[in-house]
Every structure is written in structure tokens, then in C-alpha cells.
Design a protein around this motif. Sequence first.
Motif, mmCIF file in Angstrom:
data_model
loop_
_atom_site.group_PDB
_atom_site.id
_atom_site.type_symbol
_atom_site.label_atom_id
_atom_site.label_comp_id
_atom_site.label_asym_id
_atom_site.label_seq_id
_atom_site.Cartn_x
_atom_site.Cartn_y
_atom_site.Cartn_z
ATOM 1 N N LEU A 161 0.843 -1.199 0.000
ATOM 2 C CA LEU A 161 0.000 0.000 0.000
ATOM 3 C C LEU A 161 0.877 1.248 0.000
ATOM 4 O O LEU A 161 0.628 2.187 -0.771
ATOM 5 N N MET A 162 1.914 1.278 0.818
ATOM 6 C CA MET A 162 2.826 2.426 0.859
ATOM 7 C C MET A 162 3.511 2.612 -0.497
ATOM 8 O O MET A 162 3.644 3.739 -0.979
ATOM 9 N N ALA A 163 3.937 1.508 -1.111
ATOM 10 C CA ALA A 163 4.585 1.588 -2.422
ATOM 11 C C ALA A 163 3.615 2.173 -3.454
ATOM 12 O O ALA A 163 4.002 3.011 -4.284
ATOM 13 N N TYR A 164 2.363 1.742 -3.404
ATOM 14 C CA TYR A 164 1.356 2.262 -4.318
ATOM 15 C C TYR A 164 1.135 3.759 -4.086
ATOM 16 O O TYR A 164 1.090 4.544 -5.041
ATOM 17 N N LEU A 165 0.993 4.163 -2.827
ATOM 18 C CA LEU A 165 0.771 5.575 -2.518
ATOM 19 C C LEU A 165 1.943 6.435 -2.964
ATOM 20 O O LEU A 165 1.750 7.577 -3.399
ATOM 21 N N ARG A 166 3.159 5.902 -2.892
ATOM 22 C CA ARG A 166 4.342 6.658 -3.340
ATOM 23 C C ARG A 166 4.302 6.941 -4.838
ATOM 24 O O ARG A 166 4.898 7.913 -5.294
ATOM 25 N N THR A 167 3.607 6.090 -5.597
ATOM 26 C CA THR A 167 3.497 6.326 -7.044
ATOM 27 C C THR A 167 2.408 7.340 -7.367
ATOM 28 O O THR A 167 2.379 7.879 -8.466
ATOM 29 N N LYS A 168 1.502 7.601 -6.428
ATOM 30 C CA LYS A 168 0.355 8.472 -6.681
ATOM 31 C C LYS A 168 0.425 9.831 -5.986
ATOM 32 O O LYS A 168 -0.241 10.769 -6.409
ATOM 33 N N LEU A 169 1.189 9.919 -4.902
ATOM 34 C CA LEU A 169 1.179 11.126 -4.073
ATOM 35 C C LEU A 169 2.582 11.705 -3.907
ATOM 36 O O LEU A 169 3.573 10.965 -3.953
ATOM 37 N N PRO A 170 2.680 13.013 -3.649
ATOM 38 C CA PRO A 170 3.985 13.589 -3.319
ATOM 39 C C PRO A 170 4.468 13.065 -1.960
ATOM 40 O O PRO A 170 3.662 12.653 -1.124
ATOM 41 N N SER A 171 5.746 13.086 -1.738
ATOM 42 C CA SER A 171 6.337 12.489 -0.534
ATOM 43 C C SER A 171 5.779 13.073 0.761
ATOM 44 O O SER A 171 5.623 12.348 1.748
ATOM 45 N N TYR A 172 5.450 14.354 0.784
ATOM 46 C CA TYR A 172 4.940 14.962 2.017
ATOM 47 C C TYR A 172 3.506 14.528 2.349
ATOM 48 O O TYR A 172 3.016 14.796 3.428
ATOM 49 N N MET A 173 2.842 13.826 1.418
ATOM 50 C CA MET A 173 1.481 13.344 1.666
ATOM 51 C C MET A 173 1.429 11.852 1.986
ATOM 52 O O MET A 173 0.349 11.298 2.184
ATOM 53 N N ILE A 174 2.563 11.209 2.075
ATOM 54 C CA ILE A 174 2.613 9.786 2.397
ATOM 55 C C ILE A 174 2.394 9.621 3.905
ATOM 56 O O ILE A 174 3.090 10.256 4.708
ATOM 57 N N PRO A 175 1.442 8.778 4.320
ATOM 58 C CA PRO A 175 1.197 8.591 5.758
ATOM 59 C C PRO A 175 2.423 8.032 6.488
ATOM 60 O O PRO A 175 3.126 7.174 5.959
ATOM 61 N N ALA A 176 2.644 8.527 7.694
ATOM 62 C CA ALA A 176 3.727 8.019 8.536
ATOM 63 C C ALA A 176 3.315 6.706 9.182
ATOM 64 O O ALA A 176 4.153 5.860 9.488
ATOM 65 N N LYS A 177 2.000 6.543 9.394
ATOM 66 C CA LYS A 177 1.463 5.326 10.013
ATOM 67 C C LYS A 177 0.252 4.855 9.236
ATOM 68 O O LYS A 177 -0.534 5.664 8.752
ATOM 69 N N ILE A 178 0.129 3.528 9.154
ATOM 70 C CA ILE A 178 -1.079 2.915 8.612
ATOM 71 C C ILE A 178 -1.574 1.951 9.675
ATOM 72 O O ILE A 178 -0.829 1.085 10.132
ATOM 73 N N ILE A 179 -2.815 2.138 10.087
ATOM 74 C CA ILE A 179 -3.387 1.299 11.133
ATOM 75 C C ILE A 179 -4.619 0.594 10.570
ATOM 76 O O ILE A 179 -5.529 1.230 10.056
ATOM 77 N N SER A 180 -4.615 -0.710 10.675
ATOM 78 C CA SER A 180 -5.730 -1.519 10.214
ATOM 79 C C SER A 180 -6.729 -1.670 11.354
ATOM 80 O O SER A 180 -6.365 -2.002 12.473
ATOM 81 N N VAL A 181 -7.994 -1.389 11.080
ATOM 82 C CA VAL A 181 -9.064 -1.535 12.075
ATOM 83 C C VAL A 181 -10.162 -2.409 11.474
ATOM 84 O O VAL A 181 -10.369 -2.420 10.257
ATOM 85 N N THR A 182 -10.856 -3.147 12.327
ATOM 86 C CA THR A 182 -11.937 -4.005 11.820
ATOM 87 C C THR A 182 -13.126 -3.174 11.361
ATOM 88 O O THR A 182 -13.819 -3.553 10.429
ATOM 89 N N GLU A 183 -13.341 -2.038 12.035
ATOM 90 C CA GLU A 183 -14.453 -1.170 11.668
ATOM 91 C C GLU A 183 -14.116 0.262 12.065
ATOM 92 O O GLU A 183 -13.607 0.511 13.159
ATOM 93 N N ILE A 184 -14.400 1.207 11.178
ATOM 94 C CA ILE A 184 -14.198 2.621 11.489
ATOM 95 C C ILE A 184 -15.295 3.023 12.482
ATOM 96 O O ILE A 184 -16.482 2.869 12.189
ATOM 97 N N PRO A 185 -14.909 3.524 13.674
ATOM 98 C CA PRO A 185 -15.925 3.891 14.670
ATOM 99 C C PRO A 185 -16.719 5.124 14.239
ATOM 100 O O PRO A 185 -16.183 6.023 13.599
ATOM 101 N N LEU A 186 -17.985 5.135 14.601
ATOM 102 C CA LEU A 186 -18.875 6.246 14.262
ATOM 103 C C LEU A 186 -19.442 6.881 15.530
ATOM 104 O O LEU A 186 -19.592 6.220 16.550
ATOM 105 N N THR A 187 -19.754 8.158 15.428
ATOM 106 C CA THR A 187 -20.411 8.854 16.535
ATOM 107 C C THR A 187 -21.908 8.536 16.467
ATOM 108 O O THR A 187 -22.376 7.917 15.515
ATOM 109 N N VAL A 188 -22.656 8.986 17.457
ATOM 110 C CA VAL A 188 -24.103 8.760 17.462
ATOM 111 C C VAL A 188 -24.795 9.406 16.267
ATOM 112 O O VAL A 188 -25.831 8.933 15.820
ATOM 113 N N SER A 189 -24.192 10.449 15.719
ATOM 114 C CA SER A 189 -24.781 11.108 14.552
ATOM 115 C C SER A 189 -24.354 10.463 13.229
ATOM 116 O O SER A 189 -24.714 10.949 12.165
#
Length: 94
Positions: free
Chosen positions: A52-80
Motif C-alpha cells: 500500500l505504501m509503495a502504491y501511494l508513493r506512485t500516486k502522491l507527493p512524498s509529504y502526503m505519504i502517511p507516517a502510520k497505517i493502522i488496520s481496524v476491523t471497523e471505522i468507529p462512528l459517533t451517534v450522529s
Amino acid sequence: INGMRVEMSEIEFHASTYLDGKKVVCMPFEPATGITQICLFAESESMDEKSLMAYLRTKLPSYMIPAKIISVTEIPLTVSGKTDRQALLSRIKK
């Protein structure tokens, strides 16, 4: 971030495209060093972060590459029904 214009939605678009449309959230965070960085949360149980990082490096400038990638089972949502960014930030190990 750090004097550069960063479009989080562009990072999310490319990451989601690579992950076959899975939900992703990109957000800034400040580790103990005090330098703002980018973290990408991906709704995926198994993900090859290096490719994923290698792919993002081909699509984005270096300053937009995430420093961390965290895998979650589900993105948490607020009550709204919006992304609970505070809950995501609490998952970042600083």
C-alpha cells in the motif's frame, strides 16, 4: 501540515482505490516529537502495508505519504453517524 497543503481526501481516495473501495480515514496527529504527521486508518482485517505504501508513493507527493497505517476491523462512528475521530486518535501509539 508542516507548511505544505495536504489534501486528506486525496490520500483517502488513492488508499481506498488500492484497497478495492474499503473505507479509509486519513488524519493528522502529533507524536511526542511535536512534528505533525499523517495517519491512515483502513477498515481491513488483513492488509499488506508495504505494498500500500509503495502504491501511494506512485500516486502522491512524498509529504502526503502517511507516517502510520493502522488496520481496524471497523471505522468507529459517533451517534450522529460521522467518523469518530477521537476514537481513532486514541488508537495511535505515540
